[in-house]
Design a protein around this motif. Structure first.
Motif, PDB file in Angstrom:
ATOM      1  N   ALA A   2       0.821  -1.198   0.000  1.00  0.00           N
ATOM      2  CA  ALA A   2       0.000   0.000   0.000  1.00  0.00           C
ATOM      3  C   ALA A   2       0.856   1.250   0.000  1.00  0.00           C
ATOM      4  CB  ALA A   2      -0.915  -0.002   1.215  1.00  0.00           C
ATOM      5  N   GLU A   6       4.247   7.086  -5.339  1.00  0.00           N
ATOM      6  CA  GLU A   6       3.089   7.853  -5.798  1.00  0.00           C
ATOM      7  C   GLU A   6       2.832   7.683  -7.299  1.00  0.00           C
ATOM      8  OE1 GLU A   6      -0.215   9.980  -5.006  1.00  0.00           O
ATOM      9  OE2 GLU A   6       1.271   9.222  -3.568  1.00  0.00           O
ATOM     10  N   THR A   9       1.054   4.407  -7.965  1.00  0.00           N
ATOM     11  CA  THR A   9      -0.236   4.065  -7.376  1.00  0.00           C
ATOM     12  C   THR A   9      -1.366   4.118  -8.395  1.00  0.00           C
ATOM     13  OG1 THR A   9      -0.359   6.340  -6.662  1.00  0.00           O
ATOM     14  CG2 THR A   9       0.260   4.693  -5.014  1.00  0.00           C
ATOM     15  N   ASN A  10      -1.292   5.082  -9.322  1.00  0.00           N
ATOM     16  CA  ASN A  10      -2.372   5.170 -10.299  1.00  0.00           C
ATOM     17  C   ASN A  10      -2.559   3.865 -11.037  1.00  0.00           C
ATOM     18  OD1 ASN A  10      -3.087   7.681  -9.681  1.00  0.00           O
ATOM     19  ND2 ASN A  10      -2.064   8.693 -11.404  1.00  0.00           N
ATOM     20  N   LEU A  13      -4.649   0.490  -9.637  1.00  0.00           N
ATOM     21  CA  LEU A  13      -6.052   0.128  -9.822  1.00  0.00           C
ATOM     22  C   LEU A  13      -6.222  -0.891 -10.946  1.00  0.00           C
ATOM     23  CD1 LEU A  13      -7.820   3.562  -9.295  1.00  0.00           C
ATOM     24  CD2 LEU A  13      -8.056   1.512  -7.895  1.00  0.00           C
ATOM     25  N   LEU A  16      -6.010  -4.714  -9.450  1.00  0.00           N
ATOM     26  CA  LEU A  16      -6.876  -5.180  -8.365  1.00  0.00           C
ATOM     27  C   LEU A  16      -7.162  -6.666  -8.521  1.00  0.00           C
ATOM     28  CD1 LEU A  16      -9.383  -2.221  -8.285  1.00  0.00           C
ATOM     29  CD2 LEU A  16      -7.738  -2.817  -6.511  1.00  0.00           C
TER      30      LEU A  16
ATOM     31  N   THR B  64      -3.186   3.574   6.240  1.00  0.00           N
ATOM     32  CA  THR B  64      -4.390   2.901   5.780  1.00  0.00           C
ATOM     33  C   THR B  64      -5.176   2.341   6.956  1.00  0.00           C
ATOM     34  OG1 THR B  64      -3.196   2.293   3.775  1.00  0.00           O
ATOM     35  CG2 THR B  64      -5.262   1.136   4.214  1.00  0.00           C
ATOM     36  N   GLN B 107      -6.671   8.644  -5.274  1.00  0.00           N
ATOM     37  CA  GLN B 107      -6.765   7.281  -5.789  1.00  0.00           C
ATOM     38  C   GLN B 107      -5.798   6.339  -5.108  1.00  0.00           C
ATOM     39  OE1 GLN B 107      -6.887   6.621  -9.936  1.00  0.00           O
ATOM     40  NE2 GLN B 107      -8.568   8.066 -10.267  1.00  0.00           N
ATOM     41  N   SER B 108      -4.623   6.867  -4.710  1.00  0.00           N
ATOM     42  CA  SER B 108      -3.669   5.971  -4.055  1.00  0.00           C
ATOM     43  C   SER B 108      -4.236   5.493  -2.721  1.00  0.00           C
ATOM     44  CB  SER B 108      -2.334   6.691  -3.842  1.00  0.00           C
ATOM     45  OG  SER B 108      -2.559   7.868  -3.089  1.00  0.00           O
ATOM     46  N   TYR B 111      -6.996   3.052  -3.402  1.00  0.00           N
ATOM     47  CA  TYR B 111      -6.489   1.718  -3.731  1.00  0.00           C
ATOM     48  C   TYR B 111      -6.099   0.966  -2.453  1.00  0.00           C
ATOM     49  CZ  TYR B 111      -3.450  -2.003  -5.239  1.00  0.00           C
ATOM     50  OH  TYR B 111      -2.898  -3.230  -5.413  1.00  0.00           O
ATOM     51  N   SER B 112      -5.396   1.659  -1.569  1.00  0.00           N
ATOM     52  CA  SER B 112      -4.980   1.015  -0.321  1.00  0.00           C
ATOM     53  C   SER B 112      -6.185   0.559   0.484  1.00  0.00           C
ATOM     54  CB  SER B 112      -4.145   1.972   0.522  1.00  0.00           C
ATOM     55  OG  SER B 112      -3.044   2.428  -0.217  1.00  0.00           O
ATOM     56  N   ILE B 114      -9.155  -0.183  -0.713  1.00  0.00           N
ATOM     57  CA  ILE B 114      -9.777  -1.319  -1.391  1.00  0.00           C
ATOM     58  C   ILE B 114      -9.077  -2.608  -0.972  1.00  0.00           C
ATOM     59  CG2 ILE B 114     -10.111  -2.454  -3.631  1.00  0.00           C
ATOM     60  CD1 ILE B 114     -10.419   0.346  -4.863  1.00  0.00           C
TER      61      ILE B 114
END
Lengths: 363, 174
Positions: A2, A6, A9-10, A13, A16, B64, B107-108, B111-112, B114
Motif C-alpha cells: 500500500a 506515488e 499508485t495510479n 487500480l 486489483l 491505511t 486514488q492511491s 487503492y490502499s 480497497i
C-alpha cells in the motif's frame, strides 16, 4: 504494497484482484458492464469468466416494429414503425418487405425428406434451400372425420394437394362403440394433409392396413381398417411443447412418422413409430434440428437507413372522420413506440381475432 | 457482524484489542469495531489481540489502518444493532454523509483502502469502495475509464483489441 510510490499508485487500480474487480463491475448497469469488457483484458476475463454480463438486459437497438395481421379476411397491409429519417416513407419500407414479409415460419408440406416452409423447399439433411414456384390453389374435398361417441359428426373441409384419394363412407365398430368412419382409401395415399380452419392442422397416414390420424397435438389414432378396431398412441416424449408448433403425420421407409415444427425457431423434430411390439408402439427420434438459419432473413431492413425514431403516420381507419390510430411523427430518439391501438374497423368482430403483432429487432 | 461474545458489558468497560500495522504502529480499538473485519473477528472471538499481544497486520500500513479504523469505529454502533434496525433517519443520514466524505480521497489512498477492505473482509467498506470506483467509471467510454483510473495508454495491439470488443455489444455504447 500500500505504500507504493506515488507514480505507481495510479496504475495499481489496474492490478486489483479479480474478486474486487468483479465486485466493482457487478455494481454497473448492463450497459456499463458491456463497456467495461473493452477496458482491458483482465476486466474482460473477469466479466466473461464470472458471467457478469447479462446481455439480454442490454438496451436493444430496435430498427423497426412490424405489425402483421393474420386472419380470415384481413385486407390491411402490414404496418411498419420505423426509426428512419423523415424521408423514409411507408411505401418504400413496405416495398422492401414486399410480399416477403412472413415473419414466422410455416411448414406447409413435406415430401421425400424435403420441407415446404413458407415458399421455400428446404432439405433438412443438407440444410439447403430453393424457392418454390407458385403453386396452384388447393382443391377442397369434403371428408367425414370420426366423431367420438355422443358427439355430432363433423364435416371437415380437406385440402389434398396431390393424388387425391377416393373416399367412401364406411362404418367402423370399435370397442362396442360404433363410429362413423371417415373414409377408407381405394388406393392407400402416400400421405394426406388435412387442413381445417377450426381445428388446425390434422394429419393422416395409411400404412400396412392401418390408418393413422392426428388431431391437433393430441393422441394419434391408429385404426385397423380391416379388423375395425382402433387404439390411441401418445405423442412422442420430448416434443417441443410450445403452442406454436405444428405437428405432422406421414409415411416413409420405416412406416409412420411424426414430425413437429415450431413456428419461431423452425425447430424440426421427427420420430418414426416402432411397431415391432404391436401393443406398445414406441416413437423413435430420427431428427432434431433448428432450420431457422437456413431461411433467408425475413426483413430486408437496411441499416444505413437507421436514424431517429419516428412513429410513421398511418391512417389505418377507413372512416375519414375518425382520428388516425397512430399519432404523427415523433422524433424522440429513444421513443420505441408505446402506441395505443384502437379497433374501429366495422368488421372488428371477427377479423382481429387472430391479429398477430410481430415486433422484430435487428442489431 | 457484531461480536456477540466480546463481553463488553461484563465489567462495564468495552473490551479493547491491539492491531499492529505493517510499519509496527500499534492501534488500540474496541473489539466491537475491529470485529467488523471478518478476518479479525475470529481471532478476537478466540480472545486474541488483548493485553500486550496485539494482532499483526502485515498487509496494512499505518496510514491505511488508521483510515480503516476510522470507518470501523463510526460503523460499529450501527453494526452492533444488527444492521441498525432502530437507527433513526438522522443516524442513517449521518452515516451516509460520513461514507460519502470518507471515500472522497486520492486514488492511491482509495487503492490502499480497497486492498485493506478486501484483505480484512470488511463488508461494508468493501461495498463502499467498490461503489466509489463503479461511480467513477459509470457512463464513461473504455478510454475514459482507463484515463480516470490512471491506466497506462493502450498499446496499438490493446487498442485494436478494445475496438474489436466494443463491436461485440456495439448497441450498448450509444
Amino acid at each position: 504494497m500500500a505504500a507504493a510510490d506515488e507514480n505507481e499508485t495510479n496504475k495499481l487500480l489496474l492490478r486489483l484482484p479479480d474478486d474486487v474487480v468483479s465486485d466493482i463491475l457487478s455494481r454497473l448497469a448492463p450497459r456499463g458492464m458491456a463497456v467495461s469488457r473493452s477496458v482491458c483484458k483482465s476486466w474482460r476475463d473477469v466479466v466473461d469468466s464470472r458471467r457478469l454480463l447479462r446481455a439480454h438486459l442490454l438496451p436493444l437497438s430496435v430498427a423497426g416494429i412490424f405489425f402483421r395481421h393474420t386472419g380470415a379476411d384481413i385486407l390491411f397491409p402490414p404496418l411498419f414503425f420505423d426509426g428512419a429519417s423523415s424521408t423514409a416513407i411507408s411505401d418504400g419500407i413496405l416495398a422492401r418487405f414486399g410480399n416477403d414479409y412472413t415473419s414466422y415460419t410455416y411448414l406447409h408440406d413435406h415430401c421425400n425428406g424435403l420441407l415446404l416452409i413458407n415458399k421455400y423447399v428446404i432439405n433438412p439433411a443438407t440444410l439447403q434451400r430453393v424457392t418454390l414456384p407458385e403453386r396452384p390453389p388447393p382443391v377442397p374435398y369434403v371428408l367425414l372425420l370420426p366423431a367420438a361417441a355422443g358427439e355430432e359428426e363433423e364435416e371437415e373441409v380437406v385440402h389434398c394437394q396431390t393424388h387425391v384419394p377416393r373416399f367412401r363412407s364406411d362404418r367402423l365398430a370399435a370397442g362396442g362403440i360404433t363410429r362413423r368412419m371417415v373414409a377408407t382409401f381405394a388406393t392407400p395415399p402416400a400421405r394426406l394433409l388435412l387442413e381445417d380452419s377450426a381445428m388446425g392442422t390434422e394429419n393422416g397416414a395409411y400404412c400396412r392396413g392401418r390408418l393413422y390420424l392426428q388431431y391437433d397435438n393430441d393422441y394419434v389414432t391408429r385404426i385397423n381398417t380391416s379388423a375395425g378396431t382402433y387404439d390411441l398412441i401418445q405423442p412422442p416424449d420430448g416434443i417441443d411443447a410450445t403452442k406454436e408448433t405444428q405437428v405432422y403425420l406421414g409415411k416413409s421407409e420405416k412406416g409412420v412418422y411424426y414430425a413437429s415444427v415450431s413456428y419461431w425457431l423452425c425447430r424440426l423434430q421427427i420420430w418414426y413409430l416402432d411397431e415391432s411390439n404391436e401393443q406398445q408402439p414406441q416413437w423413435v427420434s430420427r431428427y432434431d434440428n433448428t432450420l431457422l438459419h437456413v431461411l433467408p432473413c425475413n426483413c430486408n431492413y437496411r441499416s444505413d437507413d437507421d436514424g431517429p425514431w419516428i412513429l410513421r403516420y398511418y391512417d389505418y381507419d377507413y372512416d375519414d372522420d375518425e382520428e388516425p390510430w397512430i399519432s404523427p411523427p415523433n422524433t424522440d430518439h429513444d421513443y420505441v413506440c408505446p402506441c395505443r391501438f384502437h379497433h374501429h374497423h366495422p368488421s372488428d368482430d371477427h377479423c382481429h381475432k387472430q391479429q398477430v403483432v410481430n415486433a422484430a429487432h435487428y442489431g | 457482524m457484531a461480536a456477540p461474545e466480546s463481553g463488553d458489558g461484563n465489567n462495564g468497560a468495552a473490551r479493547m484489542v491491539t492491531l499492529i500495522s505493517s510499519d509496527n504502529t500499534r492501534f488500540e480499538v474496541e473489539a466491537a469495531a475491529a470485529s467488523l473485519s471478518q478476518t479479525l473477528q475470529l481471532t478476537i472471538l478466540d480472545g486474541g489481540g488483548g493485553g500486550g499481544d496485539g494482532i499483526p497486520l502485515p498487509n496494512v500500513d499505518s496510514a491505511t489502518l488508521s483510515k480503516v479504523l476510522e470507518y470501523c469505529i463510526k460503523h460499529a454502533p450501527a453494526a452492533a444493532n444488527g444492521g441498525a434496525p432502530n437507527a433513526t433517519a438522522v443516524d442513517r443520514a449521518e452515516l451516509e454523509r460520513f461514507d460519502n466524505e470518507f471515500v472522497n480521497i486520492d486514488q492511491s489512498v482509495l487503492y490502499s483502502l480497497i486492498m485493506a477492505a478486501h484483505n480484512l473482509e470488511i463488508e461494508g467498506l468493501q461495498s463502499l469502495v467498490a461503489k466509489k470506483v463503479a461511480d467513477m467509471i459509470k457512463g464513461k467510454s473504455p478510454m475514459e475509464i482507463r484515463r480516470t483510473l490512471g491506466f497506462p495508454d493502450p498499446t496499438p495491439e490493446e487498442q485494436a483489441e478494445m475496438n474489436a470488443h466494443m463491436l461485440e455489444y456495439g448497441w450498448a455504447y450509444e
